[in-house]
Design a protein around this motif. Sequence first.
Motif, short mmCIF file in Angstrom:
data_model
loop_
_atom_site.label_atom_id
_atom_site.label_comp_id
_atom_site.label_asym_id
_atom_site.label_seq_id
_atom_site.Cartn_x
_atom_site.Cartn_y
_atom_site.Cartn_z
N SER A 1 0.08 12.25 -9.18
CA SER A 1 -0.51 13.49 -8.85
C SER A 1 0.06 14.56 -8.85
CB SER A 1 -1.88 12.97 -8.19
OG SER A 1 -1.28 12.68 -6.81
N SER A 2 1.17 15.04 -8.39
CA SER A 2 1.97 15.81 -7.89
C SER A 2 2.40 16.53 -9.01
CB SER A 2 3.10 15.79 -6.91
OG SER A 2 4.21 15.13 -7.61
N ASP A 3 2.75 17.72 -8.81
CA ASP A 3 3.20 18.56 -10.14
C ASP A 3 4.80 18.38 -10.38
OD1 ASP A 3 1.11 21.43 -9.08
OD2 ASP A 3 0.90 19.69 -10.57
N VAL A 4 5.55 17.79 -9.46
CA VAL A 4 6.85 17.45 -9.56
C VAL A 4 7.09 16.61 -10.76
CG1 VAL A 4 8.89 16.43 -8.47
CG2 VAL A 4 6.90 17.36 -7.10
N TYR B 1 0.67 -1.24 0.18
CA TYR B 1 -0.04 0.19 0.11
C TYR B 1 0.94 1.14 -0.06
CZ TYR B 1 -4.20 -2.78 1.00
OH TYR B 1 -5.34 -3.46 0.88
N ALA B 2 2.03 1.20 0.86
CA ALA B 2 2.84 2.55 0.97
C ALA B 2 3.20 2.69 -0.33
CB ALA B 2 3.90 2.17 1.92
N LEU B 3 3.75 1.68 -0.99
CA LEU B 3 4.56 1.87 -2.38
C LEU B 3 3.46 2.47 -3.41
CD1 LEU B 3 6.48 -1.30 -2.40
CD2 LEU B 3 7.58 1.01 -2.53
N LEU B 4 2.36 1.86 -3.58
CA LEU B 4 1.45 2.29 -4.30
C LEU B 4 1.06 3.73 -4.12
CD1 LEU B 4 -0.98 -0.73 -4.80
CD2 LEU B 4 0.77 0.05 -6.43
N SER B 5 0.71 4.00 -2.78
CA SER B 5 0.61 5.26 -2.45
C SER B 5 1.42 6.37 -2.83
CB SER B 5 0.25 5.47 -0.80
OG SER B 5 0.17 6.82 -0.50
N GLN B 6 2.84 5.86 -2.67
CA GLN B 6 3.81 6.87 -3.07
C GLN B 6 3.62 7.18 -4.46
OE1 GLN B 6 5.75 8.75 -1.90
NE2 GLN B 6 7.43 9.05 -3.23
N GLY B 7 3.42 6.18 -5.60
CA GLY B 7 3.38 6.25 -6.72
C GLY B 7 2.36 7.24 -7.23
N GLU B 8 1.02 7.05 -6.44
CA GLU B 8 0.06 7.82 -6.69
C GLU B 8 0.23 9.28 -6.43
OE1 GLU B 8 -2.64 7.75 -8.41
OE2 GLU B 8 -3.78 9.37 -7.44
N ARG B 9 1.02 9.58 -5.24
CA ARG B 9 1.31 10.59 -4.82
C ARG B 9 2.33 11.37 -5.97
NH1 ARG B 9 4.62 13.54 -1.06
NH2 ARG B 9 5.96 11.61 -1.17
N LEU B 10 3.48 10.61 -6.36
CA LEU B 10 4.14 11.43 -7.41
C LEU B 10 3.63 11.60 -8.71
CD1 LEU B 10 7.27 9.06 -6.91
CD2 LEU B 10 7.29 11.27 -6.35
#
Lengths: 131, 591
Positions: free
Chosen positions: B529-532, B518-527
């Motif tokens: 959907s972010s503007d970075v 979950y943590a990995l997927l969440s990080q991917g999603e965060r990346l």
Amino acid sequence: MTIQHNTGTLPSQEKHLVLLRDGRTLIGFLRSIDQFANLVFHQTVERIHVGKKFGDIPRGIFIVRGENVVLLGEIDMDKPCDTVLQQVSIEEILEEQRLQQQAKQETEKAKVTALKDRGLSIPKADNLDEY
Amino acid sequence: MTDSEQPETETAVSQPQWPENGGQWSDEEGGAGMDECGLAEMAEEDEEIDIYNNETFGMEVGDTEGDPTNPLFKFGEKPPAPPALPSLSPSSPSFSPRARPQLRVQGPPGRRGRGQRGGQAMAQMFEDPAVVRTVEGRPSLQVITTLARSVVSKACREMLFSSYVGVSCNGDVLFTQVGGLPSPRPCPSTPQPLTPKMMQLRFGANSPRPSPFYSPSSNRVQRFRFPGPVTQLHPQHRRLLSQRQQRSQRKPDSWDPYCNLMSAKEKEWIIRLQMIQLQSENPHLDDYYYQEYYRRMEAKLAEEELGMRGKREPPKLTTPYVTKMDSYTPVVHIEGSLGQVAVSTCFSPRRAINAVAAHCPHELFMVLLEVEEGQRMKAQVLGEGEEKGLMEKTEIKVEYIYSQLQHPDLEAEEEFLPCLLVSKGKQLLARLLPFLSHDAALKVLSMVTSHLPVLMSRDADESLPVLYPSLRIVIGGMTFSQLIGVLKDFTTSLPDSSDGSVCLSLVCQSKFGLSLLYALLSQGERLLSSDVPLEPSIGDFETWTDTVFLVASQLSQSALVEPLLLPSNLLTLFCRYLDKRTIHQLKSNME
């Protein structure tokens, strides 16, 4: 550093309980100590516990050498004494203790014999403290 | 016998009549080598103080005066101050001036190496209004607690450094250790003939204040770091004691004829002694239980008060145990681990166990503790030069631990495996992770993920979750490519099976595995959907999408255990890629 102070009478309601290295429990008024934790106990009572019973043997004045103290605590006489322990007479508790010791020795002996039969010998952990 | 002893002996022998010319005698002794004021002045002042006390509190303080053979106290300094100013805070100002002349008593430092530091300590003690105004709890209780603390703390220190602290004096016994430590070392000096007055002045409540690390009559001083201010009790502790004392005061006085066997001065002396023993440069290590206990009490209070009065900080121990030390502590040299035992024998299975654990030996924890301590110290304000030095030391230690954890003879991918299989190793690694560089931490993470099935199956005592928080932080700092790399490991960790879903199905059954996923997927999603800007490598996005599909299908099919943490953006992630039906199933499964 906190300053010691005395407001007249030293509260004398507090008994102290000390557990010694040989397993004895002493209860009495702690009158004096020193930097080695040597203790002077007044109106001491040795309390023996066997199972749920206990008995008090009055011992008078004790001077305990500091190195034999395991722990020391204060007894709050005000607290309600809701204990399941049952006080019995000295003779009874000594008898109980004797029986307990006997039983322990017998099981120990049986164990040692059994091990000996199998060619093993486990050294007795008599003086656990002295490592 | 040393030089300083000789004059004393001579004067003692030549002046046997003591009470009449006691003052004279003391002065001579003072001239011979004691401090400027001499014992006589101190004795006089002491008598004044006793009178003051008696008048104020009606207490027999001078009980021990009549007993010249009180053998309890055998050290050579002068008690500077009267005890007992209970709740009379206004009197504290008057208290200090009286104390002050005596502080000048401490002679020139070079003279005997005596506690000028001790003098400083006492100066600080009495100048601190908070200290003077403290209302002490029942003396016996305080004495006991300080005794206990010093003994335990002493024991800790003894164990760690196996050195003795203390000074012998006059053929008498070391005062330090209590407990099963070897016998004290007697001084091979002949006991001098002591007149009653001498004894009276030396021992008992009027005895010179103890300088435990110095003996006035022997130059065999053992150098001991004597840091500045004397240890203080934790404020909570003080509060507890004062509460108890108040409670006892309300009780009716039932006079006990034996209750004043120990004078307040004596009690104070012992407490002071024990408190001195408690001083250390690292109280969190040496006096761990006390610190921890009150830290937890503080935390609990803070929680309670959080609800009640907003955020009010509970009283913390503001003054550090010891002001910062300038001494240089070299990197602790630790004997390396024993290396791998080639053969495990049935006669010494312990060696085999140790071999496994040897790669995460106990000593590594000690180094880790030091590293964490360094971190904590960094939080305090340090000088710039010191901070850099500290950083370097920390780095060295961290690298040391890291290198120790690796096996030279195992392959690159399996380096930490033996360590991770032991629960202690997991804990160690979890605590070490924050200190590692990002690359090293990533290495650990990829190690974990690639060997996840093994770890999960061998995690008998469910200690893997301890790694989760630290790993989560590492994940939070990953770039997209790194993430993809790790996810690939995740889904294809069983090369001999046709599909990666075996691993995934195992993961679904493990709290740790699932949470990690979950943590990995969440990080991917965060990346995503972010503007970075992501800077992905070729094929990253495809892998990402594939992984998401794979995971989603697996998750929707199997029963899931409850994860340690369910990131909030997971469903959004799945929504973007999958159809409604699957999402519904996923949702119901995951909750």
